[in-house]
Design a protein around this motif. Structure first.
Motif, short mmCIF file in Angstrom:
data_model
loop_
_atom_site.label_atom_id
_atom_site.label_comp_id
_atom_site.label_asym_id
_atom_site.label_seq_id
_atom_site.Cartn_x
_atom_site.Cartn_y
_atom_site.Cartn_z
N VAL A 117 0.50 -1.33 -0.01
CA VAL A 117 0.44 -0.24 0.35
C VAL A 117 1.36 1.34 -0.07
O VAL A 117 1.43 1.18 0.87
CB VAL A 117 -0.42 0.07 1.20
N GLU A 118 0.91 1.66 -1.18
CA GLU A 118 1.35 3.38 -1.03
C GLU A 118 0.76 3.96 -0.02
O GLU A 118 -0.23 4.58 -0.78
CB GLU A 118 1.80 3.75 -2.47
N SER A 119 1.90 5.45 -0.08
CA SER A 119 0.46 6.96 -0.15
C SER A 119 2.03 7.35 0.53
O SER A 119 2.73 7.57 0.37
CB SER A 119 0.42 6.68 1.33
N GLY A 120 1.79 8.96 0.34
CA GLY A 120 2.27 9.91 -0.23
C GLY A 120 1.91 10.89 -1.07
O GLY A 120 3.39 11.98 -1.03
N GLY A 121 1.76 9.96 -2.06
CA GLY A 121 1.58 11.24 -3.63
C GLY A 121 0.81 12.52 -3.40
O GLY A 121 0.10 12.91 -2.42
N GLY A 122 1.20 13.42 -4.78
CA GLY A 122 0.11 14.11 -4.46
C GLY A 122 0.83 15.51 -5.61
O GLY A 122 2.01 15.31 -6.44
N SER A 123 0.46 16.64 -5.45
CA SER A 123 0.77 17.94 -6.58
C SER A 123 1.88 18.73 -5.39
O SER A 123 2.01 19.70 -4.32
CB SER A 123 -0.26 18.78 -6.90
N VAL A 124 2.93 19.34 -6.72
CA VAL A 124 4.16 20.12 -6.09
C VAL A 124 4.66 20.55 -7.13
O VAL A 124 4.13 19.95 -8.37
CB VAL A 124 4.77 19.25 -4.54
N GLN A 125 5.06 21.89 -6.55
CA GLN A 125 5.91 22.89 -7.35
C GLN A 125 7.42 22.52 -7.77
O GLN A 125 7.66 21.80 -6.76
CB GLN A 125 6.26 24.07 -6.96
N ALA A 126 7.90 22.59 -8.98
CA ALA A 126 9.25 22.26 -9.20
C ALA A 126 10.51 23.05 -8.37
O ALA A 126 10.10 24.03 -7.87
CB ALA A 126 9.76 22.53 -10.80
N GLY A 127 10.57 21.74 -7.93
CA GLY A 127 12.22 22.38 -6.53
C GLY A 127 11.74 21.81 -5.74
O GLY A 127 12.31 21.75 -4.02
N GLY A 128 10.69 21.09 -5.05
CA GLY A 128 9.31 20.99 -3.74
C GLY A 128 10.01 19.26 -3.75
O GLY A 128 11.07 18.76 -4.75
N SER A 129 9.36 19.15 -2.60
CA SER A 129 9.57 17.44 -2.21
C SER A 129 8.38 17.06 -1.24
O SER A 129 7.41 17.70 -1.24
CB SER A 129 10.45 17.61 -0.74
N LEU A 130 8.69 15.53 -1.54
CA LEU A 130 8.08 14.63 -1.09
C LEU A 130 8.17 13.72 -0.81
O LEU A 130 9.40 13.21 -0.96
CB LEU A 130 6.64 13.96 -2.67
N ARG A 131 7.41 12.73 0.00
CA ARG A 131 7.71 11.69 0.67
C ARG A 131 6.99 10.68 0.38
O ARG A 131 6.12 10.46 0.53
CB ARG A 131 8.60 11.68 2.07
N LEU A 132 7.54 9.44 -0.39
CA LEU A 132 6.22 8.61 -0.77
C LEU A 132 7.03 7.16 0.55
O LEU A 132 7.20 7.35 0.79
CB LEU A 132 6.31 7.66 -2.05
N SER A 133 5.91 6.65 1.18
CA SER A 133 5.55 5.19 1.94
C SER A 133 4.85 4.44 1.41
O SER A 133 4.09 4.57 0.43
CB SER A 133 4.92 5.64 3.19
N CYS A 134 5.29 3.40 1.87
CA CYS A 134 4.73 1.92 1.21
C CYS A 134 4.89 1.10 2.59
O CYS A 134 6.18 1.41 3.08
CB CYS A 134 5.86 1.33 0.08
N ASN A 135 3.38 0.72 2.63
CA ASN A 135 3.67 -0.68 3.47
C ASN A 135 3.10 -1.98 3.09
O ASN A 135 2.38 -2.03 2.22
CB ASN A 135 2.24 0.02 4.68
N ALA A 136 3.59 -3.24 3.91
CA ALA A 136 3.55 -3.98 3.53
C ALA A 136 3.01 -4.88 4.78
O ALA A 136 3.64 -5.34 5.74
CB ALA A 136 4.64 -4.51 3.21
N PRO A 137 1.31 -4.57 5.04
CA PRO A 137 1.07 -5.10 6.32
C PRO A 137 0.87 -6.49 6.32
O PRO A 137 0.61 -7.38 7.71
CB PRO A 137 -0.21 -4.53 6.10
N ARG A 138 0.26 -7.43 5.49
CA ARG A 138 0.87 -8.48 5.32
C ARG A 138 1.76 -9.51 5.17
O ARG A 138 1.48 -10.49 5.17
CB ARG A 138 -0.60 -9.01 4.30
#
Length: 119
Positions: free
Chosen positions: A5-26
């Motif tokens: 299960v991924e999370s953390g995506g979105g919209s950002v302006q150039a030069g910005g930052s994002l952090r994606l996370s992937c969980n493996a609950p099973r």
């Protein structure tokens, strides 16, 4: 329940930052820690491409387009893998997928999370 299960995506302006996370609950701890984990992405109208890999023995590798800007990390105790994305560019716009290659050979994909970078 999904394997990844991924999370953390979105919209950002150039030069910005994002952090994606992937969980493996099973996953149990040993399964996750023995897995190679990776992030792939698929830009609009293009093929899926490798972004970063974290191997079970703590090795890491990156696609040429993201070297120096993205960092993959993992927390085996939480069964999570992360992708820190800095200095984002418009060409980083894509659906980002988490990928697992287990020690027994099974492979799994997450459902994907959209990252949109506006210039």
């Amino acid at each position: 329940q999904a394997q990844l299960v991924e999370s953390g995506g979105g919209s950002v302006q150039a030069g910005g930052s994002l952090r994606l996370s992937c969980n493996a609950p099973r996953n149990i701890f040993s399964t996750f820690s023995a897995s190679d984990m990776a992030w792939y992405r698929q830009p609009p109208g293009k093929e899926r491409e490798l972004v970063a890999v974290s191997t079970s023995d703590r090795g890491v590798n990156y696609g040429d387009a993201v070297k120096g800007r993205f960092t993959i990390s993992r927390d085996n105790s939480r069964k999570r893998v992360y992708l820190q994305m800095n200095d984002l560019k418009a060409e980083d716009t894509a659906v980002y997928y988490c990928y697992q290659h287990r020690q027994d050979g099974q492979t799994f994909w997450g459902q994907g999370t959209q990252v949109t970078v506006s210039s």
